[in-house]
Scaffold this motif. Structure first.
Motif, PDB file in Angstrom:
ATOM      1  N   PHE A  46      30.403  12.918  35.940  1.00  0.00           N
ATOM      2  CA  PHE A  46      30.003  11.589  36.573  1.00  0.00           C
ATOM      3  C   PHE A  46      28.599  11.454  36.390  1.00  0.00           C
ATOM      4  CE2 PHE A  46      34.502  11.634  38.541  1.00  0.00           C
ATOM      5  CZ  PHE A  46      35.248  10.898  37.494  1.00  0.00           C
ATOM      6  N   GLY A  47      27.927  12.139  35.657  1.00  0.00           N
ATOM      7  CA  GLY A  47      26.493  12.095  35.809  1.00  0.00           C
ATOM      8  C   GLY A  47      25.749  13.201  36.534  1.00  0.00           C
ATOM      9  N   ALA A  48      26.181  14.603  35.947  1.00  0.00           N
ATOM     10  CA  ALA A  48      25.180  15.516  36.615  1.00  0.00           C
ATOM     11  C   ALA A  48      24.075  15.801  35.932  1.00  0.00           C
ATOM     12  CB  ALA A  48      26.260  16.910  36.412  1.00  0.00           C
ATOM     13  N   PRO A  49      22.895  15.849  36.816  1.00  0.00           N
ATOM     14  CA  PRO A  49      21.783  16.103  36.020  1.00  0.00           C
ATOM     15  C   PRO A  49      21.514  17.750  36.205  1.00  0.00           C
ATOM     16  CG  PRO A  49      21.669  16.029  38.750  1.00  0.00           C
ATOM     17  CD  PRO A  49      23.006  15.955  38.224  1.00  0.00           C
ATOM     18  N   PRO A  50      20.641  18.200  35.099  1.00  0.00           N
ATOM     19  CA  PRO A  50      20.279  19.446  34.855  1.00  0.00           C
ATOM     20  C   PRO A  50      19.842  20.080  36.268  1.00  0.00           C
ATOM     21  CG  PRO A  50      19.058  18.171  33.328  1.00  0.00           C
ATOM     22  CD  PRO A  50      19.834  17.159  34.269  1.00  0.00           C
ATOM     23  N   HIS A  51      20.194  21.107  36.794  1.00  0.00           N
ATOM     24  CA  HIS A  51      19.964  21.667  38.287  1.00  0.00           C
ATOM     25  C   HIS A  51      20.054  23.302  38.235  1.00  0.00           C
ATOM     26  CE1 HIS A  51      24.292  21.101  38.253  1.00  0.00           C
ATOM     27  NE2 HIS A  51      24.166  21.938  39.199  1.00  0.00           N
ATOM     28  N   GLY A  52      19.354  23.669  39.122  1.00  0.00           N
ATOM     29  CA  GLY A  52      19.440  25.078  39.348  1.00  0.00           C
ATOM     30  C   GLY A  52      18.944  25.528  40.857  1.00  0.00           C
ATOM     31  N   GLY A  53      19.043  26.691  41.345  1.00  0.00           N
ATOM     32  CA  GLY A  53      18.647  27.279  42.662  1.00  0.00           C
ATOM     33  C   GLY A  53      18.740  28.626  42.756  1.00  0.00           C
ATOM     34  N   ILE A  54      18.508  28.968  44.156  1.00  0.00           N
ATOM     35  CA  ILE A  54      18.505  30.335  44.391  1.00  0.00           C
ATOM     36  C   ILE A  54      18.846  30.585  45.773  1.00  0.00           C
ATOM     37  CG2 ILE A  54      16.134  30.231  45.391  1.00  0.00           C
ATOM     38  CD1 ILE A  54      15.596  33.001  43.830  1.00  0.00           C
ATOM     39  N   ALA A  55      19.455  31.785  46.021  1.00  0.00           N
ATOM     40  CA  ALA A  55      19.874  32.028  47.522  1.00  0.00           C
ATOM     41  C   ALA A  55      19.158  33.115  47.849  1.00  0.00           C
ATOM     42  CB  ALA A  55      21.403  32.001  47.779  1.00  0.00           C
ATOM     43  N   PHE A  56      18.458  33.227  49.179  1.00  0.00           N
ATOM     44  CA  PHE A  56      17.897  34.330  49.588  1.00  0.00           C
ATOM     45  C   PHE A  56      18.795  34.917  50.869  1.00  0.00           C
ATOM     46  CE2 PHE A  56      14.346  31.852  48.073  1.00  0.00           C
ATOM     47  CZ  PHE A  56      13.573  32.843  47.257  1.00  0.00           C
ATOM     48  N   GLY A  57      18.803  36.410  50.957  1.00  0.00           N
ATOM     49  CA  GLY A  57      19.299  37.019  52.131  1.00  0.00           C
ATOM     50  C   GLY A  57      18.474  36.976  53.168  1.00  0.00           C
ATOM     51  N   LEU A  58      18.403  36.223  54.338  1.00  0.00           N
ATOM     52  CA  LEU A  58      17.733  36.309  55.357  1.00  0.00           C
ATOM     53  C   LEU A  58      17.688  37.376  56.318  1.00  0.00           C
ATOM     54  CD1 LEU A  58      15.717  34.197  56.852  1.00  0.00           C
ATOM     55  CD2 LEU A  58      17.615  34.107  58.517  1.00  0.00           C
ATOM     56  N   ASP A  59      18.959  38.165  56.279  1.00  0.00           N
ATOM     57  CA  ASP A  59      19.034  39.349  57.102  1.00  0.00           C
ATOM     58  C   ASP A  59      18.174  40.448  56.105  1.00  0.00           C
ATOM     59  OD1 ASP A  59      21.141  38.461  58.978  1.00  0.00           O
ATOM     60  OD2 ASP A  59      22.418  37.923  56.772  1.00  0.00           O
ATOM     61  N   ARG A  60      18.194  40.409  55.145  1.00  0.00           N
ATOM     62  CA  ARG A  60      17.544  41.536  54.222  1.00  0.00           C
ATOM     63  C   ARG A  60      16.004  41.295  54.321  1.00  0.00           C
ATOM     64  NH1 ARG A  60      20.639  42.371  48.470  1.00  0.00           N
ATOM     65  NH2 ARG A  60      22.532  43.227  49.538  1.00  0.00           N
ATOM     66  N   ILE A  61      15.410  40.000  54.278  1.00  0.00           N
ATOM     67  CA  ILE A  61      13.887  39.775  54.373  1.00  0.00           C
ATOM     68  C   ILE A  61      13.487  40.145  55.681  1.00  0.00           C
ATOM     69  CG2 ILE A  61      12.420  38.023  54.233  1.00  0.00           C
ATOM     70  CD1 ILE A  61      13.923  36.424  52.283  1.00  0.00           C
ATOM     71  N   ALA A  62      14.422  39.655  56.590  1.00  0.00           N
ATOM     72  CA  ALA A  62      13.786  39.984  58.056  1.00  0.00           C
ATOM     73  C   ALA A  62      13.820  41.556  58.373  1.00  0.00           C
ATOM     74  CB  ALA A  62      15.006  39.512  59.135  1.00  0.00           C
ATOM     75  N   THR A  63      15.098  42.457  57.670  1.00  0.00           N
ATOM     76  CA  THR A  63      15.018  43.727  57.766  1.00  0.00           C
ATOM     77  C   THR A  63      13.798  44.442  57.328  1.00  0.00           C
ATOM     78  OG1 THR A  63      17.494  43.671  57.703  1.00  0.00           O
ATOM     79  CG2 THR A  63      16.657  45.786  57.308  1.00  0.00           C
ATOM     80  N   ILE A  64      13.505  44.089  55.984  1.00  0.00           N
ATOM     81  CA  ILE A  64      12.341  44.590  55.287  1.00  0.00           C
ATOM     82  C   ILE A  64      10.911  44.147  56.131  1.00  0.00           C
ATOM     83  CG2 ILE A  64      11.118  44.492  53.212  1.00  0.00           C
ATOM     84  CD1 ILE A  64      13.410  43.475  51.724  1.00  0.00           C
ATOM     85  N   MET A  65      10.908  43.219  56.447  1.00  0.00           N
ATOM     86  CA  MET A  65       9.708  42.710  57.169  1.00  0.00           C
ATOM     87  C   MET A  65       9.285  43.520  58.586  1.00  0.00           C
ATOM     88  SD  MET A  65       9.120  38.527  57.095  1.00  0.00           S
ATOM     89  CE  MET A  65       8.327  37.723  55.963  1.00  0.00           C
ATOM     90  N   CYS A  66      10.557  43.846  59.320  1.00  0.00           N
ATOM     91  CA  CYS A  66      10.752  44.554  60.322  1.00  0.00           C
ATOM     92  C   CYS A  66      10.639  46.062  60.167  1.00  0.00           C
ATOM     93  CB  CYS A  66      11.873  44.460  61.129  1.00  0.00           C
ATOM     94  SG  CYS A  66      11.967  42.514  62.125  1.00  0.00           S
ATOM     95  N   LYS A  67      10.686  46.599  58.933  1.00  0.00           N
ATOM     96  CA  LYS A  67      10.939  47.885  58.437  1.00  0.00           C
ATOM     97  C   LYS A  67      11.771  48.658  59.516  1.00  0.00           C
ATOM     98  CE  LYS A  67       6.092  48.297  57.087  1.00  0.00           C
ATOM     99  NZ  LYS A  67       5.976  47.937  55.879  1.00  0.00           N
ATOM    100  N   ALA A  68      12.969  47.916  59.623  1.00  0.00           N
ATOM    101  CA  ALA A  68      14.249  48.071  60.401  1.00  0.00           C
ATOM    102  C   ALA A  68      15.000  49.218  59.616  1.00  0.00           C
ATOM    103  CB  ALA A  68      14.925  47.090  60.814  1.00  0.00           C
ATOM    104  N   ASP A  69      15.675  49.905  60.274  1.00  0.00           N
ATOM    105  CA  ASP A  69      16.525  51.008  59.792  1.00  0.00           C
ATOM    106  C   ASP A  69      17.928  50.399  59.334  1.00  0.00           C
ATOM    107  OD1 ASP A  69      14.854  53.226  60.655  1.00  0.00           O
ATOM    108  OD2 ASP A  69      15.929  53.174  62.643  1.00  0.00           O
ATOM    109  N   SER A  70      18.105  49.310  59.866  1.00  0.00           N
ATOM    110  CA  SER A  70      19.399  48.639  59.478  1.00  0.00           C
ATOM    111  C   SER A  70      19.417  47.085  59.736  1.00  0.00           C
ATOM    112  CB  SER A  70      20.745  49.193  60.474  1.00  0.00           C
ATOM    113  OG  SER A  70      21.569  48.305  60.691  1.00  0.00           O
ATOM    114  N   ILE A  71      20.283  46.410  58.939  1.00  0.00           N
ATOM    115  CA  ILE A  71      20.261  45.030  59.029  1.00  0.00           C
ATOM    116  C   ILE A  71      20.649  44.685  60.764  1.00  0.00           C
ATOM    117  CG2 ILE A  71      22.807  44.693  58.288  1.00  0.00           C
ATOM    118  CD1 ILE A  71      21.774  42.874  56.166  1.00  0.00           C
ATOM    119  N   ARG A  72      21.337  45.259  61.337  1.00  0.00           N
ATOM    120  CA  ARG A  72      22.028  45.320  62.491  1.00  0.00           C
ATOM    121  C   ARG A  72      20.778  45.124  63.733  1.00  0.00           C
ATOM    122  NH1 ARG A  72      25.590  48.746  60.385  1.00  0.00           N
ATOM    123  NH2 ARG A  72      24.402  50.575  61.288  1.00  0.00           N
ATOM    124  N   ASP A  73      19.625  45.754  63.149  1.00  0.00           N
ATOM    125  CA  ASP A  73      18.418  45.539  63.883  1.00  0.00           C
ATOM    126  C   ASP A  73      17.804  44.335  63.905  1.00  0.00           C
ATOM    127  OD1 ASP A  73      19.038  48.019  65.250  1.00  0.00           O
ATOM    128  OD2 ASP A  73      17.613  49.376  64.132  1.00  0.00           O
TER     129      ASP A  73
END
Lengths: 587, 587
Positions: A524-551
C-alpha cells in the motif's frame, strides 16, 4: 528543614555557613572525645563532627550504620584534609541531628567488594547503595537521556509499540501471556518491535526511535537477560550510507556527552575482511595490527599433513598470528594455550619460535613442526609473515570455522594479556554481510540478520539461484570487540520479500500466517526504509567497564531467570490459572 | 538523490530553485492538459505540476493514490495560491519523477472521516497516515520528550524496572507469564513499578523517574487499555508540598513547551470540598462556578418527603444546581435529564423554574414539588441558592453517593452543553484523601490510594481506632475533570506499614508473602519518600482533544483486548505450551 545541598556537594564554597544535609550514616568513629560521622547520599560523603558540648552529642552517640539522619551545622576547614574526597577540605560541626529512620544491621555491607553475586542480588537494594552500582546506574541514565536527546534533535519520533503482541514462532522462543478475555489465545512479549517500526515507515512517520524492552526466552548465557533494552531506530528514504552516517553521529555525540571521549570517525570493514583478518564479524580493533596472516594458498602443497589437509579441504584455512619479540611464551604457556584453543575445537596449536631468522631450519626455528616442512615452505612462511628474529608464530589450520573461532579467541586473549592493545575506544562498521547462513541443524538457509533485510541491488537475482552468495545491505556497529548495534536496509517490495521467504523455505501459507500484515501493508505504498537497533545494556556495560551486564541493570535476573530480590517467578493461586484459562502440565 | 526538504517545508524560500522531494501521491488531477499532484509526507502537502512537454509527463500519468515517488523540479509561484497550506504559495514544476514503490488501492482512504473505528484499527497502518493521527502521535512524542527533559534537568534518574516480575494478587488482576526455566512458576507483568521505585529511594537514588508501560488485566471500559503508559516519579526527603511543587512545575513547563499554553498556578482543594461542591474527586474547574449548593441542613424538616428522607438518613444529602437565566430547559429536555440521572441511580429530578422570585408559590415558581414545600422552605431554598427570576434550580436528594454521582454527571453534561464552561485549561490539586474506603463487596477497608500511602502525621493513631477517619498524605492532579496524576508520601516506617496492613485485614503472613521484600528493606535505612504517577495516555488525549485514548496510541487494542492489525492474541502451537509447562483448560 530543606537540605542545603547533597552531602557530596558541601565544599569550601560553604565555609563558615550553616548547612543542613540528609543522608545515611556511612561510618562513625569516636576519636579523642569527638564523634566523627561520614554522611552519605547519592553525590558522595561529607564528614560531620559532634563535639562533646553540643546538645546533639547524645544523639550522635546513638547513630549506627545506615541510620537516616538530618544534620544541621556549621562548615569549617578540616585540620587534616582528605584529598580523595570532593568534600575533603571541610567538615560540618553538628548543631542538631534528627534521626529520620533507624536501620537494622544490613545483611551485606555497603561497598564491600567481597560479597558473592548471589548475595548482592538477594540484597540488591543495599547493593545498589555501593559506589560502583550508583555510578553504573547513573551513567546508564545519562546515556539513555543523551541518546534520546540526539534522536529528538534529529527529528526522530518516539513512538511506543505494544508489549502484548503476536507470537511468531520460528526465531527465538517467545514468552507467552494467556489472554483471559480471549480464552485459549495468547499474546507474546515482543522479541523486538522490528515489524512495527517498519510499518511506521509505511505510515509515513519518516523517522522513528524508541528505547524499548525486548524479550527472548532463550537459555541465558552469562551476558544474556530474558528482558533487555534496545535502542530501536528506523528511517525512510535514506541509503545504507546515510543511515550509517546519522547513527554514527549519534554514537560520537553520546560518547562525548557521557564519557567526554572523542570517538574517531568509524572505519568501515567488510564482513569478508573481518573474517579474513580477525576470524570474527566483530573485530576488536584495539588489536588492529595483531591480525591473522593467511597462509592457505601458500601452503597448499606443503609437506606438513595438518596444513596440507586444511588447505585442500575447500572449507579450510591456515592462519598465523605473529607475536612481537617483546613477548615471550614459556613451554608451559604454550601448553595452556593449546588447551585454550582446544575448547574451540582446535586439534593442536602449532608454533615456530623464530630464534634466528637467518637459519631457516631446526637450528634457527624452534618448533616441533619444522621437521615436516621443506626449506621452501619455511621460506614462504617467514616471508609471508614477515617474521624477524625473536618473534613467535602461532598457527591454526583446520576447517575455517574452527580456525576462526579458536585463533580469534587466542588473538583476543594473547593480545590483551600481552599488552598489544592500542587505544581505549575502537569503533567500526562491519558491512556487506551475507544474506543467509546455512543452518545445519534445521537444514535450511536462515537469514543472517533477519528476514526483512534487503539484498544488495545487484544480488537480487542470486536470491533464487545462489542464495549463499547473496550479500545484504546489512551493517553492524562494533566497539572494542562487542557488537553494539546491528541493522539493515529493509525490503520495501512485497515481491522481493516473498523471494526471501522462499529462499528460507517458508511456504506462502507460513509466510502469510506470520507476516501477513507486513506483506499486505508493503503493497500500500511502502517507502524505501532501513534502520538499526543498539543494545543499550551492552553499551552501558562497555562504558562502565563492568564485569557483567547485570552490573548495569538495577534489578537483573540470574542466568536461570530469577529475581533474587522478589523471588519471581513464583507459584500463583489456582484461581489465577483458571481465570487465565490454563492449567499446569503434570511433570 | 537526497531530498531537499520535507514536502510540507517547500515554501517561497525555495522560489526558482531546483528541489527534490519524496513522498506519497495524495491526490492527482488532470486539468487543462496538465497533471497536478499533491505530494504528501509527514510535514504536509505540496503541489507538483507535470507539463505536457516534460519528459516525466508519461510517468506522472501513471501515478495513482499512495504511490511513493521521488520528484525533482523547479519551484515557481502559484497562480492561484492556497492559503490553507504552508506550501500554498508555490508549486513545483516537475522535471523528473521516479516511482519508488507502487501502491494497490488502499482499503480505507487517508483522511476519510467516515471510516468506522473497527476498520481504522484493522487498517491501522493506513489510518496512521491521516492528518489527525500524524498530529496525535507526533504531539505525544513531543510530550514524552518534554516530560523527560524536565525530570532530567531536575536531577531525576531514569532507572528501568523489570517487566517480568512477581504476581501480587489482591488488587487488579495480573497478566501472567509462565516461566519455562522454572516450570510451574509464573512471572507477572507489572501493574506499576510502585514498590521498586520506593526501594530505589531506600537504595539512595534520591530522585527517580521512568516512563513505563504498565499492565492490568481488567474489564476494559471505553477508555482503558490492558497496557498503558505511566510517568512514574519518586523522590526522597521532600514534604508533601515540595513533591507537589516540583511536579506542578513539570506540568506547567510541559504545557508551555508542547502546547504553548500558560497554565495557572494550581489551586489546591481538599477531597472533602471537592465532594461537597462537585460530587467528585476530580472536579472540572472549567465549570468552577456551576457547583452544588448544599441544602441538607436547611431542608432537614421540610415537608417534601423525598428531601426529608435524604436529609435525615445520615448518609444522604440534598443539593441544588442553579442554571442562569440565559439557559432554558424545555419540558422535553427535563424529561431527558431525568432519564439521564436515572442511569446514576437517581429516582427523579426535582426542579423549580424561578419565573418570578417575588412570588414564592406556584404562581412564581413553576415546579411539581412546590406544592409539597412550605413558604418557609421555599424562602430557604431561594435564599440559600440566591436564585433570581429566570433561573432554574435542579435538585438531587438521596444517598450522598447517588446524589454525587447523578448530579455530578448532570453538572458536567449541562454545564458543557449549555456553554457554562470558562477557560480552556483548568488544573488543580485535590488533597487530603481518606486513607481507606470501605469495600462493601469485600467487606474490608481497602486503601483509597494504595497500601503504601502515609497517613497524616496526626492521624497515625486513628489507623488502629477509626481507620475510616484517617486522612492520607495523598494528592491527585486533576485537569478539566480528568485525574491526570496521583501520588502520595509513602510510609517509610515498617511499623506504620504493618499497622496499615492490619487495618486492611491482611494477616502478617499475607503481608510478608506479598510485600516481604519491601518490609525487610524498610528496616535497613529507608528515607522519607514520596512520589506521583501520571497517566501519559490521558495527558496526550486531553492535549489532542481526542475522542478516545485509542487515538493517541499508535497500535491500541479494542475493548476486548485485541489488536486488529496483527490479530493478537492468537492460538499458539502445542509445542509452545508444552515448553511453557502449561495446558489449555477445557471449556
Amino acid at each position: 528543614m530543606q537540605r542545603t545541598n547533597y552531602c557530596g556537594f558541601i565544599t569550601e564554597a560553604y565555609l563558615n555557613q550553616d548547612v543542613t544535609i540528609k543522608g545515611w550514616v556511612h561510618r562513625r568513629r569516636d576519636l579523642g572525645g569527638l564523634i566523627f560521622i561520614d554522611l552519605r547520599d547519592r553525590e558522595g560523603l561529607v564528614q560531620v563532627v559532634a563535639e562533646p558540648d553540643a546538645s546533639c552529642f547524645n544523639i550522635a552517640n546513638e547513630l549506627k550504620h545506615e541510620y537516616v539522619v538530618e544534620i544541621s551545622g556549621n562548615v569549617r576547614s578540616r585540620p587534616n584534609p582528605n584529598n580523595e574526597l570532593n568534600t575533603g577540605k571541610i567538615e560540618i560541626v553538628a548543631t542538631t541531628i534528627k534521626i529520620l529512620n533507624t536501620a537494622k544491621p544490613t545483611p551485606i555491607l555497603v561497598d564491600d567488594n567481597n560479597v558473592s553475586e548471589v548475595n548482592r542480588l538477594t540484597h540488591r537494594i543495599i547493593d545498589l547503595r555501593s559506589q560502583k552500582m550508583q555510578h553504573n546506574i547513573r551513567l546508564r541514565a545519562k546515556l539513555t537521556y543523551s541518546i534520546r536527546k540526539f534522536y529528538d534533535e534529529n527529528g526522530f519520533l518516539d513512538i511506543e509499540t505494544p508489549f502484548l503482541t503476536l507470537s511468531t514462532p520460528g526465531g527465538a522462543r517467545d514468552f507467552l501471556v494467556p489472554s483471559r478475555m480471549n480464552k485459549g489465545k495468547f499474546y507474546a512479549l515482543p522479541q523486538s518491535p522490528q515489524v512495527f517500526k517498519q510499518l511506521f515507515m509505511v505510515s509515513g512517520f519518516d523517522r522513528y526511535y524508541q528505547i524499548v524492552r525486548c524479550f527472548r526466552d532463550e537459555e541465558l548465557r552469562a551476558d544474556r537477560q530474558p528482558e533487555f533494552t534496545q535502542v530501536d531506530i528506523e528511517t525512510s528514504f535514506l541509503s545504507e550510507e546515510e543511515i550509517r552516517e546519522i547513527n554514527e553521529k549519534m554514537i560520537i555525540q553520546v560518547f562525548k556527552e557521557v564519557m567526554n571521549v572523542d570517538l574517531p570517525k568509524l572505519p568501515v570493514m567488510t564482513y569478508a575482511d573481518a573474517m579474513y583478518y580477525y576470524g570474527v564479524d566483530k573485530p576488536d580493533l584495539r588489536l588492529e595490527d595483531f591480525k591473522f596472516i593467511d597462509l592457505t594458498a601458500q601452503l597448499k602443497d606443503c609437506g606438513f599433513k595438518v596444513f596440507n589437509d586444511a588447505a585442500k579441504r575447500g572449507d579450510g584455512r591456515i592462519v598465523a598470528l605473529k607475536l612481537p619479540a617483546s613477548v615471550t611464551l614459556s613451554r608451559k604457556e604454550i601448553d595452556e594455550l593449546t588447551q585454550f584453543v582446544a575448547k574451540y575445537g582446535a586439534k593442536g596449536l602449532a608454533y615456530i619460535k623464530v630464534n634466528d631468522v637467518s637459519k631457516l631450519s631446526e637450528e634457527g626455528l624452534q618448533s616441533p613442526i619444522v621437521k615436516f616442512l621443506s626449506a621452501d615452505d619455511l621460506k614462504t612462511i617467514i616471508e609471508t609473515t614477515g617474521a624477524s628474529s625473536g618473534e613467535i608464530l602461532l598457527f591454526g589450520a583446520d576447517k575455517a570455522k574452527v580456525v576462526n573461532e579458536s585463533m580469534g579467541a587466542l588473538r583476543l586473549k594473547l593480545g590483551h594479556e600481552k599488552g598489544l592493545a592500542k587505544g581505549e575506544w575502537k569503533p567500526l562498521w562491519v558491512i556487506d554481510f551475507p544474506m543467509f547462513e546455512y543452518d545445519e541443524g534445521v537444514g535450511k538457509y536462515m537469514p543472517a540478520h533477519h528476514a526483512f533485510t534487503a539484498p544488495k541491488d545487484e544480488h537480487v537475482e542470486l536470491l533464487t539461484t545462489e542464495p549463499e552468495k547473496c550479500l545484504a545491505k546489512a551493517y553492524d556497529m562494533v566497539l572494542n570487540g562487542w557488537e553494539i548495534g546491528g541493522g539493515s536496509v529493509r525490503i520495501h517490495n512485497a515481491e522481493v520479500q516473498t523471494k526471501v521467504f522462499k529462499a528460507m523455505n517458508l511456504t506462502d501459507e507460513e509466510a502469510r500466517q506470520k507476516f501477513g500484515y507486513l506483506l499486505d501493508n508493503l503493497q500500500f505504498g511502502a517507502p524505501p526504509h532501513g534502520g538499526i537497533a543498539f543494545g543499550l545494556d551492552r553499551i552501558a556495560t562497555i562504558m562502565c567497564k563492568a564485569d557483567s551486564i547485570r552490573d548495569v541493570i538495577a534489578l537483573p535476573k540470574t542466568t536461570t531467570g530469577q529475581c533474587l530480590l522478589t523471588n519471581a517467578p513464583n507459584t500463583v493461586e489456582e484461581g489465577q490459572l483458571q481465570e487465565a484459562g490454563i492449567a499446569l502440565l503434570a511433570n
